[in-house]
Design a protein around this motif. Structure first.
Motif, PDB file in Angstrom:
ATOM      1  N   ASN A   1      -3.410  84.171  73.606  1.00 21.79           N
ATOM      2  CA  ASN A   1      -3.394  83.611  73.355  1.00 21.79           C
ATOM      3  C   ASN A   1      -3.178  82.640  74.930  1.00 21.79           C
ATOM      4  OD1 ASN A   1      -2.838  84.231  70.913  1.00 21.79           O
ATOM      5  ND2 ASN A   1      -0.738  85.269  71.562  1.00 21.79           N
ATOM      6  N   ALA A   2      -2.948  82.813  75.618  1.00 26.72           N
ATOM      7  CA  ALA A   2      -2.258  82.117  77.233  1.00 26.72           C
ATOM      8  C   ALA A   2      -4.487  81.290  77.129  1.00 26.72           C
ATOM      9  CB  ALA A   2      -2.037  82.602  77.849  1.00 26.72           C
ATOM     10  N   SER A   3      -5.091  82.149  76.734  1.00 25.54           N
ATOM     11  CA  SER A   3      -6.513  81.840  77.652  1.00 25.54           C
ATOM     12  C   SER A   3      -7.015  80.627  76.077  1.00 25.54           C
ATOM     13  CB  SER A   3      -7.347  82.816  76.994  1.00 25.54           C
ATOM     14  OG  SER A   3      -7.448  83.959  77.716  1.00 25.54           O
ATOM     15  N   ARG A   4      -6.785  80.227  74.833  1.00 25.40           N
ATOM     16  CA  ARG A   4      -6.576  79.965  73.963  1.00 25.40           C
ATOM     17  C   ARG A   4      -6.465  78.522  74.596  1.00 25.40           C
ATOM     18  NH1 ARG A   4      -5.325  80.143  69.303  1.00 25.40           N
ATOM     19  NH2 ARG A   4      -6.405  78.559  68.202  1.00 25.40           N
ATOM     20  N   PHE A   5      -4.760  78.422  74.450  1.00 22.28           N
ATOM     21  CA  PHE A   5      -4.062  76.913  75.177  1.00 22.28           C
ATOM     22  C   PHE A   5      -5.151  76.022  76.143  1.00 22.28           C
ATOM     23  CE2 PHE A   5      -1.909  75.109  78.195  1.00 22.28           C
ATOM     24  CZ  PHE A   5      -1.054  74.198  77.431  1.00 22.28           C
ATOM     25  N   VAL A   6      -5.192  77.058  77.271  1.00 24.81           N
ATOM     26  CA  VAL A   6      -6.228  77.175  78.753  1.00 24.81           C
ATOM     27  C   VAL A   6      -7.665  76.133  78.030  1.00 24.81           C
ATOM     28  CG1 VAL A   6      -7.781  77.123  80.272  1.00 24.81           C
ATOM     29  CG2 VAL A   6      -5.576  78.317  80.011  1.00 24.81           C
ATOM     30  N   LEU A   7      -8.468  76.848  76.805  1.00 23.32           N
ATOM     31  CA  LEU A   7      -9.673  76.395  76.366  1.00 23.32           C
ATOM     32  C   LEU A   7      -9.409  75.181  75.390  1.00 23.32           C
ATOM     33  CD1 LEU A   7     -10.989  79.787  75.625  1.00 23.32           C
ATOM     34  CD2 LEU A   7     -11.573  78.131  77.604  1.00 23.32           C
TER      35      LEU A   7
ATOM     36  N   PHE B   1       1.984  83.427  85.578  1.00 19.33           N
ATOM     37  CA  PHE B   1       0.962  82.778  84.795  1.00 19.33           C
ATOM     38  C   PHE B   1       1.103  81.938  83.677  1.00 19.33           C
ATOM     39  CE2 PHE B   1      -3.303  81.645  83.075  1.00 19.33           C
ATOM     40  CZ  PHE B   1      -3.398  81.475  83.646  1.00 19.33           C
ATOM     41  N   CYS B   2       2.172  83.139  83.196  1.00 23.89           N
ATOM     42  CA  CYS B   2       1.549  82.524  81.869  1.00 23.89           C
ATOM     43  C   CYS B   2       3.246  81.777  81.383  1.00 23.89           C
ATOM     44  CB  CYS B   2       1.614  83.677  80.604  1.00 23.89           C
ATOM     45  SG  CYS B   2       0.085  84.295  80.486  1.00 23.89           S
ATOM     46  N   ASP B   3       4.583  82.352  82.061  1.00 22.82           N
ATOM     47  CA  ASP B   3       5.993  81.925  81.207  1.00 22.82           C
ATOM     48  C   ASP B   3       6.155  80.759  82.778  1.00 22.82           C
ATOM     49  OD1 ASP B   3       5.907  83.450  79.649  1.00 22.82           O
ATOM     50  OD2 ASP B   3       7.680  85.063  80.724  1.00 22.82           O
ATOM     51  N   TRP B   4       5.115  80.622  83.853  1.00 22.70           N
ATOM     52  CA  TRP B   4       6.384  79.630  84.105  1.00 22.70           C
ATOM     53  C   TRP B   4       4.384  78.680  84.810  1.00 22.70           C
ATOM     54  CZ3 TRP B   4      10.215  78.017  86.303  1.00 22.70           C
ATOM     55  CH2 TRP B   4      12.055  79.110  85.533  1.00 22.70           C
ATOM     56  N   TYR B   5       3.806  79.139  85.239  1.00 23.59           N
ATOM     57  CA  TYR B   5       2.890  78.018  85.505  1.00 23.59           C
ATOM     58  C   TYR B   5       2.332  77.790  84.594  1.00 23.59           C
ATOM     59  CZ  TYR B   5      -1.507  76.055  87.577  1.00 23.59           C
ATOM     60  OH  TYR B   5      -2.117  74.678  87.728  1.00 23.59           O
ATOM     61  N   ILE B   6       1.505  78.301  83.550  1.00 27.34           N
ATOM     62  CA  ILE B   6       1.866  77.283  82.655  1.00 27.34           C
ATOM     63  C   ILE B   6       2.288  76.215  81.369  1.00 27.34           C
ATOM     64  CG2 ILE B   6       0.897  77.315  79.728  1.00 27.34           C
ATOM     65  CD1 ILE B   6      -0.665  79.672  80.073  1.00 27.34           C
ATOM     66  N   GLU B   7       3.374  77.129  81.402  1.00 31.50           N
ATOM     67  CA  GLU B   7       4.871  75.903  81.353  1.00 31.50           C
ATOM     68  C   GLU B   7       4.395  74.964  82.383  1.00 31.50           C
ATOM     69  OE1 GLU B   7       5.892  76.207  78.744  1.00 31.50           O
ATOM     70  OE2 GLU B   7       4.825  78.064  77.539  1.00 31.50           O
TER      71      GLU B   7
ATOM     72  N   LEU C   1      -5.845  75.991  86.581  1.00 31.29           N
ATOM     73  CA  LEU C   1      -5.672  77.003  85.731  1.00 31.29           C
ATOM     74  C   LEU C   1      -6.877  78.294  84.880  1.00 31.29           C
ATOM     75  CD1 LEU C   1      -3.616  75.580  82.737  1.00 31.29           C
ATOM     76  CD2 LEU C   1      -2.747  77.154  84.249  1.00 31.29           C
ATOM     77  N   VAL C   2      -8.379  76.985  84.860  1.00 34.54           N
ATOM     78  CA  VAL C   2      -9.049  77.938  85.068  1.00 34.54           C
ATOM     79  C   VAL C   2     -10.023  79.059  85.792  1.00 34.54           C
ATOM     80  CG1 VAL C   2     -12.278  77.159  85.144  1.00 34.54           C
ATOM     81  CG2 VAL C   2      -9.989  75.893  83.358  1.00 34.54           C
ATOM     82  N   TYR C   3      -9.535  77.930  87.573  1.00 35.69           N
ATOM     83  CA  TYR C   3      -9.799  79.680  88.479  1.00 35.69           C
ATOM     84  C   TYR C   3      -8.920  80.490  88.589  1.00 35.69           C
ATOM     85  CZ  TYR C   3     -10.768  80.902  93.770  1.00 35.69           C
ATOM     86  OH  TYR C   3     -10.709  81.898  94.280  1.00 35.69           O
ATOM     87  N   VAL C   4      -8.063  80.867  88.586  1.00 39.15           N
ATOM     88  CA  VAL C   4      -6.683  81.228  88.371  1.00 39.15           C
ATOM     89  C   VAL C   4      -6.590  82.763  87.046  1.00 39.15           C
ATOM     90  CG1 VAL C   4      -4.220  82.381  88.358  1.00 39.15           C
ATOM     91  CG2 VAL C   4      -5.411  80.336  90.037  1.00 39.15           C
ATOM     92  N   LEU C   5      -7.123  82.109  85.597  1.00 41.62           N
ATOM     93  CA  LEU C   5      -6.799  82.906  84.650  1.00 41.62           C
ATOM     94  C   LEU C   5      -8.631  83.558  85.184  1.00 41.62           C
ATOM     95  CD1 LEU C   5      -6.219  83.975  82.383  1.00 41.62           C
ATOM     96  CD2 LEU C   5      -7.605  81.681  80.979  1.00 41.62           C
ATOM     97  N   SER C   6     -10.024  82.937  85.406  1.00 40.56           N
ATOM     98  CA  SER C   6     -11.210  83.697  85.558  1.00 40.56           C
ATOM     99  C   SER C   6     -10.974  85.187  86.784  1.00 40.56           C
ATOM    100  CB  SER C   6     -12.114  82.784  85.182  1.00 40.56           C
ATOM    101  OG  SER C   6     -13.263  83.521  86.170  1.00 40.56           O
ATOM    102  N   ASN C   7      -9.857  85.036  88.056  1.00 40.69           N
ATOM    103  CA  ASN C   7     -10.694  85.623  88.493  1.00 40.69           C
ATOM    104  C   ASN C   7      -9.306  86.661  88.388  1.00 40.69           C
ATOM    105  OD1 ASN C   7     -12.193  84.714  91.095  1.00 40.69           O
ATOM    106  ND2 ASN C   7     -11.572  83.004  90.485  1.00 40.69           N
TER     107      ASN C   7
END
Length: 876
Positions: A582-588, A646-652, A672-678
């Motif tokens: 779900n976090a990835s879908r939000f980023v995308l 990442f999910c509960d803090w950075y995305i928010e 977001l992409v860099y941290v999520l991807s890695n």
């Protein structure tokens, strides 16, 4: 971008498809490449009869985590798969199938050649089942190099080893005491006997002295073996029996004369100080018999019935004979007494039948010359056990090892390459089959027995790489890097591989031995068919997905320790997978960039600098944990970072920037992409399927996440100031949220906040976050000493005190009224519970679980009442 993600994650729709893509891409395959450093793992070969159980799932998951990590780190990673022919288990399986489905047909009805054709046909039909199941959990083995312990190459290696050891005098044939399974009808090695405590008896028996009215009293746990007694021994220093040494006794029920001998083996303080000696049925008695030249009388047939030496008891089962012998001793006045006795009884590791120690002509390996260099290799650190405590287990076995009985009375397996001349009696051990005797030209017959299954699997680390041929693979990939296995086969397999590697390759077969524990059920019991508590990993995969199972097995696991398996933990792992999805879908959904790259450092905002610093710490720590095989710690850190930071803090924290145009928006996307991807790369070894599917949807370079580069620590992005500042801001936000929750303030109700601090700059940087995540209508940052409002609720956090006007949070009168009602209700409940617990009629008659439930309710109500009273005090 390559593709979109579906609304929900469906493992069934992803896993098979992704695995086939890996196979088609050839990503599991490794070739000799001198430009790369090799990293090799050999799979502990599961039995061809096997079906994936939770122990396999744990073992193979850990190996896959390690091999995927090393592959991504740039090693030439080879994971060699294969299966074991499992001599006893497979033969029993096929024989049982014939008996049930072909009207009691036996292997003897078919003959050796036809029976082996049946077994090979069975192996072809069912032998790959467990390999297919290993693929289900995502094993990235090099399937092009799959081996079988009876394939042509492994069989050639087995023969080479047997002949080499025989020619060195390290393999010999002789009659010795061995462990015999009356059910499997084969010899077993010491390591194949499992001991358990059983309730039995000591039978005290009179052995009459010849030409005398006197007798000696002995005690035995196996009365039936007295039929094979050839002496009674006493300690030479035992004054009680000095005059008896050399005299003859009359063996009860049999009438045979046997001598009284003196031997230091006898403990004069134990029992009566007289010990019956049965050289053919006890390992210690066997040695005593050799010292004194005693006759060896074997009284049991292969099926544990009494043979022709048993007189009237011939044909009886051993336990039936025991009962009859005890009755006859009692009738003749020779039974003194019977005492209950708990003792260790050996059982066959395969079928559980109580084994019999008996003399038998078998093939043996001399262990002492092989064990000594294998012990030194571990002592000097050439091979290390992880955790280190298992070194003691290994060393104890090596220092007390007995010669290894390697012949088995089976047809399925590597037939012993010994040929016996029918004319001159010559024994020829040969690497090739022979038909005539090289000495006299007479006809030869090959030994009927096969080798212990562990004899071939002991060669696994080098036979799978082509030995005895001097292959390029052998020179490049040997020695292997790490062996991953359970502590229950240190003797069976690990020790034998170490001494075999040293003897035949001149060096240890692996540098590290990573020992994991067993998977137990939720009550801590070993999973077994008898208990019916086994959990099928394939059913778990079908319901929750392979990633959820793998994540569960790794979570909380530590080297060498058993783990309990709870289905609730698998559900939590599935929830974690859904969280990532779900976090990835939000980023995308908020992406406009098409590359995975970071912006210049001067464009990073404080939240960006914080998450990048935390991410780099994660890379460093997880890499260190993986290097030390601390897989449970690594996966725990990944979980905490992904879910919380990442999910509960950075995305928010960055969500408001998606509604802005310009540089800040793009920077947020890039980070977001860099941290999520890695982070997905770090997680990939643990959860390979979901990470591949998401990674493919994100901006990326390369064909697959599994052959991308594993993240490395970058000190440039370590920012302690950003970590400190964001931690202070997040602590403040959590403090505000806690107060609001305690006062039942809904998120929709905004309120102003006043922050009193000595570090105003830090909290001023956090103003946008307080408005978004702490539901602040306005934020006033005041340096210590400034004027503050009255009638407030306060919370103290590191570096600041936060004040919130009470009237903006709640309608004080209504809230006091609500809390007073809640207080009254809780006081009533506490009184009711106390009444019950003070009532002996309840506490003494009600089930303990019900009483405990009431006690816990009382504690819960008391805690709730305490919170309500504190809230009232703040309002008044």
């Amino acid at each position: 971008m390559a593709k979109e993600l579906s609304k929900t994650y469906d493992p069934k729709a992803v896993e098979e498809k992704v695995y086939q893509e890996w196979i088609d891409g050839g990503y599991f395959h490794a070739e000799v490449d001198e430009t790369k450093k090799p990293f090799t793992v050999v799979i502990p070969p599961p039995n061809v009869t096997g079906q994936l159980h939770m122990g396999h799932a744990l073992d193979e998951t850990f190996q896959d985590i390690i091999i995927r990590t090393k592959r991504m780190q740039g090693y030439n990673a080879l994971w060699i798969p294969g299966t074991d022919h499992a001599g006893i288990a497979t033969q029993i399986k096929v024989e049982e199938d014939m008996r049930v489905n072909e009207n009691g047909l036996t292997r003897y009805d078919l003959g050796r050649e036809k029976f082996l054709e049946r077994v090979w046909a069975w192996k072809k039909k069912f032998g790959n089942r467990i390999i297919d199941q290993l693929k289900k959990i995502g094993c990235s083995c090099d399937w092009d190099r799959e081996r079988f312990t009876m394939d042509e190459g492994c069989s050639k290696a087995v023969r080479e080893v047997f002949v080499n050891l025989y020619e060195k005098g390290l393999i010999y044939q002789g009659t010795r005491i061995i462990n015999w399974c009356p059910s499997c009808k084969t010899a077993l090695s010491d390591a194949e006997v499992e001991y358990s405590e059983q309730e039995g008896h000591f039978w005290h028996i009179k052995y009459p002295i010849k030409d005398s009215d006197g007798y000696v009293e002995i005690a035995t746990t196996r009365p039936e073996t007295l039929l094979g007694d050839t002496a009674v021994a006493v300690n030479p220093d035992d004054e009680r029996y000095k005059d008896l040494v050399g005299k003859m006794l009359i063996l009860p029920l049999v009438g045979r004369e046997i001598p009284v001998i003196a031997d230091e083996y006898v403990d004069k303080e134990f029992g009566t100080g007289c010990v019956k000696i049965t050289p053919a049925h006890d390992p210690n008695d066997f040695e005593v018999g050799k010292r004194h030249g005693l006759e060896e009388i074997k009284v049991l047939n292969d099926d544990a019935t009494i043979n022709q030496y048993g007189g009237k008891y011939q044909g009886m089962d051993r336990y039936e004979a025991r009962k009859a012998i005890v009755e006859d001793l009692d009738r003749q006045g020779l039974l003194v007494k019977v005492e209950p006795h708990v003792h260790n009884v050996g059982g066959c590791y395969r079928c559980g039948t109580t084994v019999e120690p008996i003399t038998s002509k078998q093939w043996f390996v001399k262990m002492k010359p092989l064990a000594e260099p294998a012990a030194k290799a571990v002592e000097n650190g050439e091979t290390k056990f992880i955790p280190e405590r298992f070194t003691k287990t290994y060393m104890h076995w090596m220092e007390n090892v007995h010669d290894w009985c390697i012949s088995r009375q089976l047809w399925w397996g590597h037939r012993i390459p010994a040929f016996y001349c029918q004319d001159c009696g010559e024994t020829i051990v040969s690497k090739e089959d022979i038909e005539v005797c090289p000495k006299c030209g007479g006809k030869v017959k090959q030994d009927n027995d096969v080798l212990d299954t562990w004899f071939s699997s002991a060669l696994w680390p080098f036979s799978t790489l082509g030995w005895p041929d001097d292959t390029e693979e052998l020179k490049y990939f040997y020695p292997t890097s790490v062996l991953v296995t359970g502590y229950d086969i240190i003797f069976f397999w690990v020790a034998r591989m170490i001494f075999s590697g040293i003897e035949h390759m001149g060096q240890v077969p692996f540098k590290d031995v990573y020992i994991h524990g067993l998977v137990r059920d939720s009550q801590g019991r070993k999973m077994s068919k008898s208990l019916g508590n086994g959990i099928d990993p394939l059913e778990i995969i079908d319901e929750y997905g392979a990633d959820a199972l793998r994540f569960t097995l790794a979570t909380g696991n530590s080297p060498g320790n058993d783990m309990r398996f709870y289905t609730e933990r698998v559900e939590a792992s599935r929830n974690f997978a859904n969280k990532i999805w779900n976090a990835s879908r939000f980023v995308l959904m908020n992406l406009s960039i098409d590359k995975c790259e970071l912006p210049d450092r001067d464009k990073l905002e404080i939240s960006d600098r914080w998450i990048l610093s935390e991410y780099n710490d994660l890379v460093k720590e997880v890499t260190d944990n993986l290097d030390k095989y601390e897989l449970g710690i690594a996966v725990s850190k990944l979980y905490d970072f992904i879910w919380d930071k990442f999910c509960d803090w950075y995305i928010e924290l960055v969500k408001p920037r998606f509604f802005e145009e310009g540089e800040s928006n793009i920077t947020a996307q890039q980070v977001l992409v860099y941290v999520l991807s890695n982070t997905l790369k770090l997680l990939h070894p643990f959860m390979p399927f979901i990470t591949e599917e998401i990674w493919q949807a994100l901006p990326h370079e390369g064909k697959s996440i599994m052959i991308s580069s594993f993240p490395v620590y970058n000190s440039e992005y370590k920012d302690e100031n950003a970590e400190k500042e964001m931690q202070m801001i997040m602590d403040a936000i959590k403090g505000i949220r806690n107060i609001r929750n305690e006062m039942n303030v809904p998120p929709s109700k905004k309120a102003g906040i006043f922050i009193i601090t000595e570090e105003p700059e830090i909290f001023e940087n956090g103003i946008p976050f307080f408005k978004k995540l702490a539901y602040a209508s306005e934020v006033n940052v005041i340096k210590d000493g400034g004027s503050v409002p009255e009638n407030v609720v306060s919370v103290v956090v590191p570096g600041a005190e936060i004040l919130m006007p009470l009237d903006e949070l709640v309608d004080r009168a209504k809230e006091i009224e609500r809390l007073e009602k809640e207080k009254k209700h809780l006081e009533s409940e506490i009184k009711r519970v106390e009444g019950k617990l003070n009532n002996k009629g309840f506490t003494e008659k009600a089930p303990a679980a019900v009483v405990e439930e009431e006690r816990l309710k009382g504690e819960k109500y008391s805690e709730m009442l305490k919170t309500v009273i504190e809230s009232l005090e703040k309002l008044k």
